[in-house]
Design an enzyme around this catalytic site. Structure first.
Site, PDB file in Angstrom:
ATOM      1  N   LYS A  16       0.836  -1.206   0.000  1.00  0.00           N
ATOM      2  CA  LYS A  16       0.000   0.000   0.000  1.00  0.00           C
ATOM      3  C   LYS A  16       0.869   1.254   0.000  1.00  0.00           C
ATOM      4  O   LYS A  16       0.676   2.160  -0.808  1.00  0.00           O
ATOM      5  CB  LYS A  16      -0.942  -0.001   1.220  1.00  0.00           C
ATOM      6  N   ARG A  91      -9.724   0.163   9.209  1.00  0.00           N
ATOM      7  CA  ARG A  91      -9.281  -1.195   9.505  1.00  0.00           C
ATOM      8  C   ARG A  91     -10.327  -1.989  10.258  1.00  0.00           C
ATOM      9  O   ARG A  91     -10.109  -3.176  10.522  1.00  0.00           O
ATOM     10  CB  ARG A  91      -8.021  -1.140  10.369  1.00  0.00           C
ATOM     11  N   ARG A 130      11.579  -5.301   5.245  1.00  0.00           N
ATOM     12  CA  ARG A 130      11.243  -3.902   4.925  1.00  0.00           C
ATOM     13  C   ARG A 130      12.157  -2.924   5.669  1.00  0.00           C
ATOM     14  O   ARG A 130      12.512  -3.130   6.832  1.00  0.00           O
ATOM     15  CB  ARG A 130       9.787  -3.628   5.301  1.00  0.00           C
ATOM     16  N   ARG A 163      11.183  -1.014  11.197  1.00  0.00           N
ATOM     17  CA  ARG A 163      10.132  -0.776  12.189  1.00  0.00           C
ATOM     18  C   ARG A 163      10.149  -1.873  13.246  1.00  0.00           C
ATOM     19  O   ARG A 163      10.315  -3.044  12.923  1.00  0.00           O
ATOM     20  CB  ARG A 163       8.761  -0.764  11.492  1.00  0.00           C
ATOM     21  N   ARG A 174      -0.007  -9.271  13.422  1.00  0.00           N
ATOM     22  CA  ARG A 174      -0.661  -8.236  12.598  1.00  0.00           C
ATOM     23  C   ARG A 174      -1.472  -8.879  11.472  1.00  0.00           C
ATOM     24  O   ARG A 174      -2.544  -8.391  11.126  1.00  0.00           O
ATOM     25  CB  ARG A 174       0.391  -7.278  12.023  1.00  0.00           C
TER      26      ARG A 174
HETATM   27  P1  ADP Z   1       2.115  -1.854   3.235  1.00  0.00           P
HETATM   28  O1  ADP Z   1       2.110  -0.346   3.195  1.00  0.00           O
HETATM   29  O2  ADP Z   1       0.927  -2.458   2.533  1.00  0.00           O
HETATM   30  O3  ADP Z   1       2.314  -2.421   4.609  1.00  0.00           O
HETATM   31  P2  ADP Z   1       4.697  -1.579   1.845  1.00  0.00           P
HETATM   32  O4  ADP Z   1       4.379  -0.727   0.664  1.00  0.00           O
HETATM   33  O5  ADP Z   1       5.438  -0.950   2.975  1.00  0.00           O
HETATM   34  O6  ADP Z   1       3.364  -2.355   2.372  1.00  0.00           O
HETATM   35  O7  ADP Z   1       5.519  -2.846   1.293  1.00  0.00           O
HETATM   36  C1  ADP Z   1       5.987  -3.865   2.186  1.00  0.00           C
HETATM   37  C2  ADP Z   1       7.378  -4.320   1.747  1.00  0.00           C
HETATM   38  O8  ADP Z   1       7.283  -5.019   0.510  1.00  0.00           O
HETATM   39  C3  ADP Z   1       8.357  -3.171   1.509  1.00  0.00           C
HETATM   40  O9  ADP Z   1       9.621  -3.602   1.955  1.00  0.00           O
HETATM   41  C4  ADP Z   1       8.312  -2.954   0.002  1.00  0.00           C
HETATM   42  O10 ADP Z   1       9.559  -2.455  -0.494  1.00  0.00           O
HETATM   43  C5  ADP Z   1       8.039  -4.366  -0.512  1.00  0.00           C
HETATM   44  N1  ADP Z   1       7.179  -4.381  -1.707  1.00  0.00           N
HETATM   45  C6  ADP Z   1       6.177  -3.532  -2.018  1.00  0.00           C
HETATM   46  N2  ADP Z   1       5.593  -3.859  -3.186  1.00  0.00           N
HETATM   47  C7  ADP Z   1       6.242  -4.963  -3.626  1.00  0.00           C
HETATM   48  C8  ADP Z   1       6.102  -5.807  -4.784  1.00  0.00           C
HETATM   49  N3  ADP Z   1       5.168  -5.562  -5.702  1.00  0.00           N
HETATM   50  N4  ADP Z   1       6.935  -6.859  -4.905  1.00  0.00           N
HETATM   51  C9  ADP Z   1       7.881  -7.116  -3.954  1.00  0.00           C
HETATM   52  N5  ADP Z   1       8.079  -6.370  -2.850  1.00  0.00           N
HETATM   53  C10 ADP Z   1       7.263  -5.302  -2.675  1.00  0.00           C
HETATM   54  P1  AMP Z   2       0.628   0.559   9.354  1.00  0.00           P
HETATM   55  O1  AMP Z   2       1.695   1.597   9.190  1.00  0.00           O
HETATM   56  O2  AMP Z   2      -0.604   0.842   8.524  1.00  0.00           O
HETATM   57  O3  AMP Z   2       1.163  -0.850   9.138  1.00  0.00           O
HETATM   58  O4  AMP Z   2       0.146   0.643  10.867  1.00  0.00           O
HETATM   59  C1  AMP Z   2       1.038   0.368  11.939  1.00  0.00           C
HETATM   60  C2  AMP Z   2       0.259   0.201  13.232  1.00  0.00           C
HETATM   61  O5  AMP Z   2      -0.425   1.419  13.557  1.00  0.00           O
HETATM   62  C3  AMP Z   2      -0.831  -0.868  13.211  1.00  0.00           C
HETATM   63  O6  AMP Z   2      -0.336  -2.178  13.476  1.00  0.00           O
HETATM   64  C4  AMP Z   2      -1.766  -0.362  14.316  1.00  0.00           C
HETATM   65  O7  AMP Z   2      -1.244  -0.636  15.606  1.00  0.00           O
HETATM   66  C5  AMP Z   2      -1.711   1.152  14.131  1.00  0.00           C
HETATM   67  N1  AMP Z   2      -2.755   1.618  13.171  1.00  0.00           N
HETATM   68  C6  AMP Z   2      -2.552   2.233  11.973  1.00  0.00           C
HETATM   69  N2  AMP Z   2      -3.724   2.503  11.372  1.00  0.00           N
HETATM   70  C7  AMP Z   2      -4.696   2.040  12.205  1.00  0.00           C
HETATM   71  C8  AMP Z   2      -6.112   1.989  12.145  1.00  0.00           C
HETATM   72  N3  AMP Z   2      -6.797   2.465  11.079  1.00  0.00           N
HETATM   73  N4  AMP Z   2      -6.777   1.431  13.191  1.00  0.00           N
HETATM   74  C9  AMP Z   2      -6.125   0.960  14.257  1.00  0.00           C
HETATM   75  N5  AMP Z   2      -4.797   0.947  14.368  1.00  0.00           N
HETATM   76  C10 AMP Z   2      -4.078   1.490  13.360  1.00  0.00           C
END
Ligand code: ADP
Ligand code: AMP
Length: 220
Positions: A16, A91, A130, A163, A174
């Site tokens: 995302k 969420r 990541r 993170r 998660r």
């Molecule tokens: P989200 O925001 O949904 O938690 P991220 O965009 O942070 O996910 O992506 C999670 C991890 O996967 C990051 O390390 C990113 O660089 C990697 N990633 C994102 N898109 C792809 C893809 N299409 N193929 C492989 N790795 C990806």
């Molecule tokens: P994210 O960066 O989206 O992976 O979110 C990291 C963490 O923030 C999650 O695991 C939750 O603890 C908290 N968080 C982010 N967005 C929400 C949401 N919409 N509702 C509840 N917790 C959230």
């Protein structure tokens, strides 16, 4: 489509954040990540940050009231008048209902919910590898999307970090929380007829091309 009131939905690690910055730039809408807002609050040690940290560290959801408050406030900002891209929100069903109600008050409704789908074992690999920029929050991956220079953000030269909640045990929790509390939102938005499902196992460029196909031209 003329109004872009968008949600990016999908499990943690689906990509995302990776897609959000491109969508936000091309469609000229603000990227609203509740995770980024909460991490900034933790860093600044605000009351909200202190309260949210224990949930985030455990991979649990921060209480609805806190997160809904964040988004309501964000929707007061004038830059959201022309649309927005929600990332990581809603969420839970109550969060989705609160967003619908806030938009209804503005005479608006969600125009598209883009659901990015990726298999669970791939998600674990993505999250545990990541790395995030401390400055601009851009996500990288040690194998799948490595920065040009190790530990340094390609976009702003900020320092990359891992993170705390990307440790494997927290990642598994998660994903469980996603399945039980967030996945039902796909049905919720299906009932409104606004869901587009995207295969997130493709490369980031291919995922983006699929999203562009769904959204159509950015317009003026
Ligand atoms: P989200 O925001 O949904 O938690 P991220 O965009 O942070 O996910 O992506 C999670 C991890 O996967 C990051 O390390 C990113 O660089 C990697 N990633 C994102 N898109 C792809 C893809 N299409 N193929 C492989 N790795 C990806
Ligand atoms: P994210 O960066 O989206 O992976 O979110 C990291 C963490 O923030 C999650 O695991 C939750 O603890 C908290 N968080 C982010 N967005 C929400 C949401 N919409 N509702 C509840 N917790 C959230």
């Amino acid at each position: 489509m003329s109004q872009f009131d968008l949600i990016l939905l999908g499990p943690p690690g689906a990509g995302k954040g990776t897609q959000a910055s491109r969508i936000a730039a091309d469609y000229r809408i603000p990227h609203v990540s509740t995770g980024d807002i909460l991490r900034a609050a933790v860093k600044n040690q605000t009351q909200m940050g202190l309260e949210g940290k224990k949930y985030m560290d455990a991979g649990e959801l921060v209480p609805d009231a806190v997160v809904i408050g964040i988004v309501r406030e964000r929707l007061q900002e004038p830059d959201t008048a022309k649309g927005f891209l929600m990332d990581g929100f809603p969420r839970t069903i109550p969060q989705a209902q609160a967003l619908d109600a806030a938009l209804d008050d503005l005479g608006r409704a969600i125009t598209k919910t883009i659901v990015i789908l990726v298999d669970e074992e791939d998600l674990v690999k993505r999250l545990t590898g990541r790395r995030i920029c401390r400055v601009c929050q851009a996500p990288f991956h040690v194998n799948f999307n490595p920065p040009r220079e190790e530990g340094v953000c390609d976009k702003c030269r900020g320092e990359l970090y891992q993170r705390d909640d990307d440790a494997e045990a927290t990642v598994r929790n998660r994903l469980e929380v996603y399945r039980s509390q967030t996945e039902p939102l796909i049905d919720y938005y299906d009932r409104a007829g606004v869901v587009a499902r995207i295969d997130g196992a493709q490369s980031p460029d291919e995922v983006y091309a699929s999203i562009r196909e769904v959204l159509g031209p950015a317009g003026e």
